[in-house]
Write a protein that holds these residues in place. Structure first.
Motif, mmCIF file in Angstrom:
data_model
loop_
_atom_site.group_PDB
_atom_site.id
_atom_site.type_symbol
_atom_site.label_atom_id
_atom_site.label_comp_id
_atom_site.label_asym_id
_atom_site.label_seq_id
_atom_site.Cartn_x
_atom_site.Cartn_y
_atom_site.Cartn_z
ATOM 1 N N ARG A 176 1.754 -1.933 -11.115
ATOM 2 C CA ARG A 176 3.153 -1.537 -11.030
ATOM 3 C C ARG A 176 3.786 -2.032 -9.731
ATOM 4 N NH1 ARG A 176 4.489 -0.974 -16.152
ATOM 5 N NH2 ARG A 176 3.441 0.781 -17.190
ATOM 6 N N VAL A 177 3.030 -2.011 -8.660
ATOM 7 C CA VAL A 177 3.546 -2.530 -7.385
ATOM 8 C C VAL A 177 3.872 -4.009 -7.523
ATOM 9 C CG1 VAL A 177 2.932 -3.091 -4.999
ATOM 10 C CG2 VAL A 177 2.497 -0.800 -5.898
ATOM 11 N N GLN A 178 3.005 -4.772 -8.176
ATOM 12 C CA GLN A 178 3.269 -6.200 -8.374
ATOM 13 C C GLN A 178 4.557 -6.410 -9.164
ATOM 14 O OE1 GLN A 178 -0.467 -7.395 -10.194
ATOM 15 N NE2 GLN A 178 -1.180 -8.316 -8.284
ATOM 16 N N GLN A 179 4.763 -5.603 -10.204
ATOM 17 C CA GLN A 179 5.984 -5.710 -10.993
ATOM 18 C C GLN A 179 7.216 -5.413 -10.139
ATOM 19 O OE1 GLN A 179 4.944 -2.926 -14.212
ATOM 20 N NE2 GLN A 179 5.263 -4.612 -15.664
ATOM 21 N N LEU A 180 7.163 -4.298 -9.427
ATOM 22 C CA LEU A 180 8.312 -3.889 -8.625
ATOM 23 C C LEU A 180 8.600 -4.890 -7.512
ATOM 24 C CD1 LEU A 180 7.498 -0.075 -8.417
ATOM 25 C CD2 LEU A 180 9.484 -1.091 -9.552
ATOM 26 N N TRP A 181 7.539 -5.379 -6.890
ATOM 27 C CA TRP A 181 7.694 -6.350 -5.804
ATOM 28 C C TRP A 181 8.458 -7.586 -6.294
ATOM 29 C CZ3 TRP A 181 5.935 -4.834 -1.043
ATOM 30 C CH2 TRP A 181 5.971 -5.781 -0.015
ATOM 31 N N HIS A 182 8.105 -8.058 -7.476
ATOM 32 C CA HIS A 182 8.783 -9.228 -8.042
ATOM 33 C C HIS A 182 10.257 -8.921 -8.302
ATOM 34 C CE1 HIS A 182 9.278 -12.886 -10.461
ATOM 35 N NE2 HIS A 182 10.012 -12.128 -11.272
ATOM 36 N N GLU A 189 -3.119 6.356 -10.725
ATOM 37 C CA GLU A 189 -3.694 5.531 -9.660
ATOM 38 C C GLU A 189 -4.240 4.215 -10.188
ATOM 39 O OE1 GLU A 189 -6.679 6.036 -5.803
ATOM 40 O OE2 GLU A 189 -6.361 7.692 -7.208
ATOM 41 N N ARG A 190 -4.791 4.232 -11.376
ATOM 42 C CA ARG A 190 -5.391 3.003 -11.924
ATOM 43 C C ARG A 190 -4.334 1.937 -12.233
ATOM 44 N NH1 ARG A 190 -5.296 6.711 -16.060
ATOM 45 N NH2 ARG A 190 -4.257 6.049 -18.008
ATOM 46 N N GLN A 191 -3.073 2.353 -12.384
ATOM 47 C CA GLN A 191 -1.994 1.409 -12.680
ATOM 48 C C GLN A 191 -1.183 1.008 -11.446
ATOM 49 O OE1 GLN A 191 0.672 2.775 -15.728
ATOM 50 N NE2 GLN A 191 -0.940 3.081 -17.270
ATOM 51 N N ALA A 192 -1.481 1.641 -10.321
ATOM 52 C CA ALA A 192 -0.611 1.481 -9.152
ATOM 53 C C ALA A 192 -0.471 0.025 -8.719
ATOM 54 C CB ALA A 192 -1.133 2.339 -8.003
ATOM 55 N N ALA A 246 0.832 -1.207 0.000
ATOM 56 C CA ALA A 246 0.000 0.000 0.000
ATOM 57 C C ALA A 246 0.864 1.253 0.000
ATOM 58 C CB ALA A 246 -0.925 -0.008 1.215
ATOM 59 N N GLU A 247 1.917 1.248 0.822
ATOM 60 C CA GLU A 247 2.802 2.407 0.877
ATOM 61 C C GLU A 247 3.524 2.617 -0.447
ATOM 62 O OE1 GLU A 247 3.990 2.349 5.645
ATOM 63 O OE2 GLU A 247 5.184 1.224 4.191
ATOM 64 N N MET A 248 3.934 1.532 -1.094
ATOM 65 C CA MET A 248 4.619 1.647 -2.381
ATOM 66 C C MET A 248 3.686 2.234 -3.430
ATOM 67 S SD MET A 248 6.690 -1.295 -4.560
ATOM 68 C CE MET A 248 7.651 -1.792 -3.127
ATOM 69 N N GLY A 249 2.450 1.760 -3.452
ATOM 70 C CA GLY A 249 1.481 2.304 -4.398
ATOM 71 C C GLY A 249 1.239 3.783 -4.173
ATOM 72 N N GLU A 250 1.100 4.176 -2.919
ATOM 73 C CA GLU A 250 0.886 5.592 -2.596
ATOM 74 C C GLU A 250 2.079 6.439 -3.024
ATOM 75 O OE1 GLU A 250 0.182 5.558 1.571
ATOM 76 O OE2 GLU A 250 -1.791 4.589 1.401
ATOM 77 N N ALA A 251 3.296 5.909 -2.836
ATOM 78 C CA ALA A 251 4.491 6.660 -3.213
ATOM 79 C C ALA A 251 4.578 6.832 -4.727
ATOM 80 C CB ALA A 251 5.737 5.939 -2.695
#
Length: 411
Positions: free
Chosen positions: A54-60, A48-51, A34-39
């Motif tokens: 993108r978080v899933q991509q970055l997390w991986h 916001e619709r892509q957050a 959640a914090e990563m998406g907000e950042a």
């Protein structure tokens, strides 16, 4: 033979310096999803619709592939990678020194940049290779407030808490150095362990008291155990506390990892001396908190750590008192031969005394392994960590080596 790699020389320092510097930009490491998406949304580079995507991509990329440079995230557009690099960091700390013990234990001295009005800080992290597994001992604070009388770390005053980013960075950097991320080429200069040896376990037993840095430790351990990332089993994560009673129940309920208690004494008078936090949270309160630990069972036992100090806490009467104190608690008792450090007045119990102590506890129905000292020659053993911002003088190192040769503390 001990191998020390001094990474403070210019050629090595430049190779291992954090890229980009952790101090220059906010880091995505250590943030919740959640914090990563907000950042990302707040930076204006991700709508916001892509957050979530993108978080899933970055997390991986961060926690499965272990990348430390946005340029390596090949399924993200070049423009977005450039924007991410402009706004955020995913770099590693500087490795100042890397030591390899004669028994294969490895110790890193990490330097983190200044934060706010503070100064750069240094902490130590230890990797212990064992048959079928590898354990990483992680620090939670720079220095320590507890002043346990037998602990080298306790002689260094607390500088500050580590952030969740800095706690996780120890794990990520260790995995870098061990070639432990999948589908990646071995990093240049990496020290690769024997085949199959990886970081399979982590213990919060390094510098500091984890429960005095609860929120950062919680966030880091939940990320470490996230099934879509680093994916460490919570049964392979152990948090060790000297007895911060108010946070013990929260540890079980909110983090859910295995619990270890630095006990070391069976009565308040002695524990007040050895572990001064006992004056705030005496044994009756500590034992009550252990009995109420969420999820406690024979399959999820509490580990009680007990350092063996000659003529201090190692008598047969002490063993009997220990069994009585822990009655009714599903427990394992780790007996730790005292690890010497320059300036200490304590000695390790004789080996025969330790074995007699262990036999009594085993016969009473408790598993009571004697922890094999690891990494003593590089001050990487239990109770020996102390950041090299307070480096030992050469004479102190020679004194320690002399103690080893003479056999003091060897048991």
């Amino acid at each position: 033979m001990t191998l020390t790699l001094d990474l403070t020389t210019p050629d090595r320092r430049d190779a291992f310096r954090a890229k980009p510097s952790l101090a220059e930009k906010p880091s995505l490491i250590g943030l919740t999803r959640a914090e990563m998406g907000e950042a990302l949304v707040a930076s204006g580079i991700v709508p916001e619709r892509q957050a979530k995507m993108r978080v899933q991509q970055l997390w991986h990329w961060l926690y499965v592939r272990g990348v430390s440079d946005f340029a390596d995230m090949f399924n993200i557009s070049k423009d977005l990678r450039a924007a991410l690099a402009k706004h955020f960091s995913i770099g590693r700390p500087e490795i100042v020194e890397e030591q390899i013990s004669s028994d294969g234990t490895r110790k890193w001295l990490f330097r983190f940049p200044a934060r706010g009005a503070g100064r750069p800080v240094e902490i130590e992290t230890v990797y212990i290779p064992e048959e079928g597994r590898g354990t990483l001992c992680i620090s939670s604070q720079v220095g320590c407030t507890l002043t346990c009388s037998f602990c080298h770390t306790g002689t260094q005053k607390l500088v500050r808490n580590l952030t969740s980013e800095e706690i996780l960075a120890q794990l990520l950097t260790a995995r870098d150095r061990l070639g432990d991320f999948p589908d990646r080429d071995t990093p240049d200069g990496a020290i690769v362990p024997a085949e199959g040896r990886k970081v399979s376990n982590i213990v919060m037993m390094g510098m500091g008291e984890p429960l005095y840095n609860f929120e950062a430790v919680k966030k880091a351990l939940l990320i470490a155990s996230d099934g879509d990332g680093l994916s460490l089993s919570k049964r392979r994560i152990t948090l060790s506390t000297s007895g911060v009673v108010p946070e013990i129940a929260r540890t079980g309920a909110e983090i859910g990892v295995m619990l270890a208690i630095s006990l070391h004494a069976t009565n308040d008078d002695l524990r007040d001396l050895l572990v001064p936090i006992n004056k705030n949270f005496p044994l009756n309160e500590l034992i009550a908190a252990c009995k109420a630990y969420p999820g406690l069972s024979n399959a999820k036992r509490i580990t009680f750590e007990y350092v063996m100090l000659k003529d201090v806490n190692d008598s047969l009467d002490d063993a009997k008192a220990l069994v009585k104190l822990l009655r009714g608690i599903p427990a394992k008792i780790n007996l730790i031969p005292f690890n010497p450090w320059p300036g200490t007045n304590y000695q390790c119990s004789d080996w025969e005394t330790i074995e007699r102590f262990a036999d009594y506890i085993n016969n009473a129905g408790y598993a009571s392994p004697i922890r094999t000292p690891r990494g003593r020659d590089i001050l990487a053993a239990c109770g020996q960590l102390k950041s090299e911002s307070e480096r030992m003088k050469k004479t102190e190192r020679l004194a320690l080596e002399a103690m080893m040769i003479a056999g003091h503390g060897e048991g």
